[in-house]
Motif scaffolding. Sequence first.
Motif, PDB file in Angstrom:
ATOM      1  N   LEU A  22       0.827  -1.211   0.000  1.00 51.14           N
ATOM      2  CA  LEU A  22       0.000   0.000   0.000  1.00 51.14           C
ATOM      3  C   LEU A  22       0.863   1.263   0.000  1.00 51.14           C
ATOM      4  CD1 LEU A  22      -2.796  -1.084   2.489  1.00 51.14           C
ATOM      5  CD2 LEU A  22      -3.014  -0.789   0.005  1.00 51.14           C
ATOM      6  N   PHE A  23       1.948   1.236   0.765  1.00 48.25           N
ATOM      7  CA  PHE A  23       2.851   2.390   0.795  1.00 48.25           C
ATOM      8  C   PHE A  23       3.467   2.627  -0.581  1.00 48.25           C
ATOM      9  CE2 PHE A  23       7.149   4.129   1.317  1.00 48.25           C
ATOM     10  CZ  PHE A  23       6.832   5.357   1.880  1.00 48.25           C
ATOM     11  N   ARG A  24       3.944   1.556  -1.224  1.00 53.09           N
ATOM     12  CA  ARG A  24       4.560   1.699  -2.552  1.00 53.09           C
ATOM     13  C   ARG A  24       3.550   2.192  -3.578  1.00 53.09           C
ATOM     14  NH1 ARG A  24       9.720   2.572  -1.839  1.00 53.09           N
ATOM     15  NH2 ARG A  24      10.570   1.001  -0.442  1.00 53.09           N
ATOM     16  N   LYS A  25       2.307   1.732  -3.468  1.00 50.30           N
ATOM     17  CA  LYS A  25       1.277   2.215  -4.381  1.00 50.30           C
ATOM     18  C   LYS A  25       1.005   3.697  -4.144  1.00 50.30           C
ATOM     19  CE  LYS A  25      -1.439  -1.747  -5.697  1.00 50.30           C
ATOM     20  NZ  LYS A  25      -2.809  -2.295  -5.682  1.00 50.30           N
ATOM     21  N   GLN A  26       0.987   4.091  -2.882  1.00 55.08           N
ATOM     22  CA  GLN A  26       0.765   5.491  -2.550  1.00 55.08           C
ATOM     23  C   GLN A  26       1.899   6.359  -3.092  1.00 55.08           C
ATOM     24  OE1 GLN A  26       1.065   6.513   1.616  1.00 55.08           O
ATOM     25  NE2 GLN A  26      -0.596   7.998   1.410  1.00 55.08           N
ATOM     26  N   GLN A  27       3.105   5.815  -3.107  1.00 55.50           N
ATOM     27  CA  GLN A  27       4.266   6.526  -3.627  1.00 55.50           C
ATOM     28  C   GLN A  27       4.361   6.417  -5.154  1.00 55.50           C
ATOM     29  OE1 GLN A  27       6.359   8.400  -1.638  1.00 55.50           O
ATOM     30  NE2 GLN A  27       4.782   7.922  -0.140  1.00 55.50           N
ATOM     31  N   GLU A  28       3.339   5.814  -5.762  1.00 53.42           N
ATOM     32  CA  GLU A  28       3.273   5.616  -7.208  1.00 53.42           C
ATOM     33  C   GLU A  28       4.460   4.819  -7.724  1.00 53.42           C
ATOM     34  OE1 GLU A  28       2.294   9.239  -9.272  1.00 53.42           O
ATOM     35  OE2 GLU A  28       0.715   9.699  -7.835  1.00 53.42           O
ATOM     36  N   ALA A  33       5.761  -2.263  -5.721  1.00 52.84           N
ATOM     37  CA  ALA A  33       4.653  -2.870  -4.979  1.00 52.84           C
ATOM     38  C   ALA A  33       4.464  -4.324  -5.418  1.00 52.84           C
ATOM     39  CB  ALA A  33       3.366  -2.078  -5.191  1.00 52.84           C
ATOM     40  N   GLU A  84      -4.953  -6.327  -3.668  1.00 48.64           N
ATOM     41  CA  GLU A  84      -4.037  -5.274  -4.104  1.00 48.64           C
ATOM     42  C   GLU A  84      -3.282  -5.642  -5.374  1.00 48.64           C
ATOM     43  OE1 GLU A  84      -4.064  -2.240  -2.959  1.00 48.64           O
ATOM     44  OE2 GLU A  84      -5.654  -2.903  -1.598  1.00 48.64           O
TER      45      GLU A  84
END
Length: 123
Positions: A22-28, A33, A84
Amino acid sequence: MFTRDYIMRQIHQLIQVLLQVLFRKQQEEPEQAQSILNEGLRTAFKMDLDGLCALNQTEVIALVSPSGAFHPALAVALADLLREAATFEAAERAYWLYQAAIDKNATLSLPAFEWCEDYRRAV
């Protein structure tokens, strides 16, 4: 006792992987991810996403049934992670796991329950 401790470690591990994804997705960073997701699955289940998505429903349920006993919390943790992955095959397996957990009277989060309802309507 040993089996319960092992399952709790697996659940904890899957939750940690989910947080990282989720963090990596938020960081695009979708590639990162995906890499984290695959590594987490390899560590927990000795297979990557493609391997897990090649399994049928019985085999997926067996993954969360060490020693032959189904563990709803482990099923939900794996389903949360599979959601995810954003592929049809992963979503289908997440749905199977959620449904199996519901059948055992497990509690799902409201977003997971709503996702199941949306998935059921879409297919």
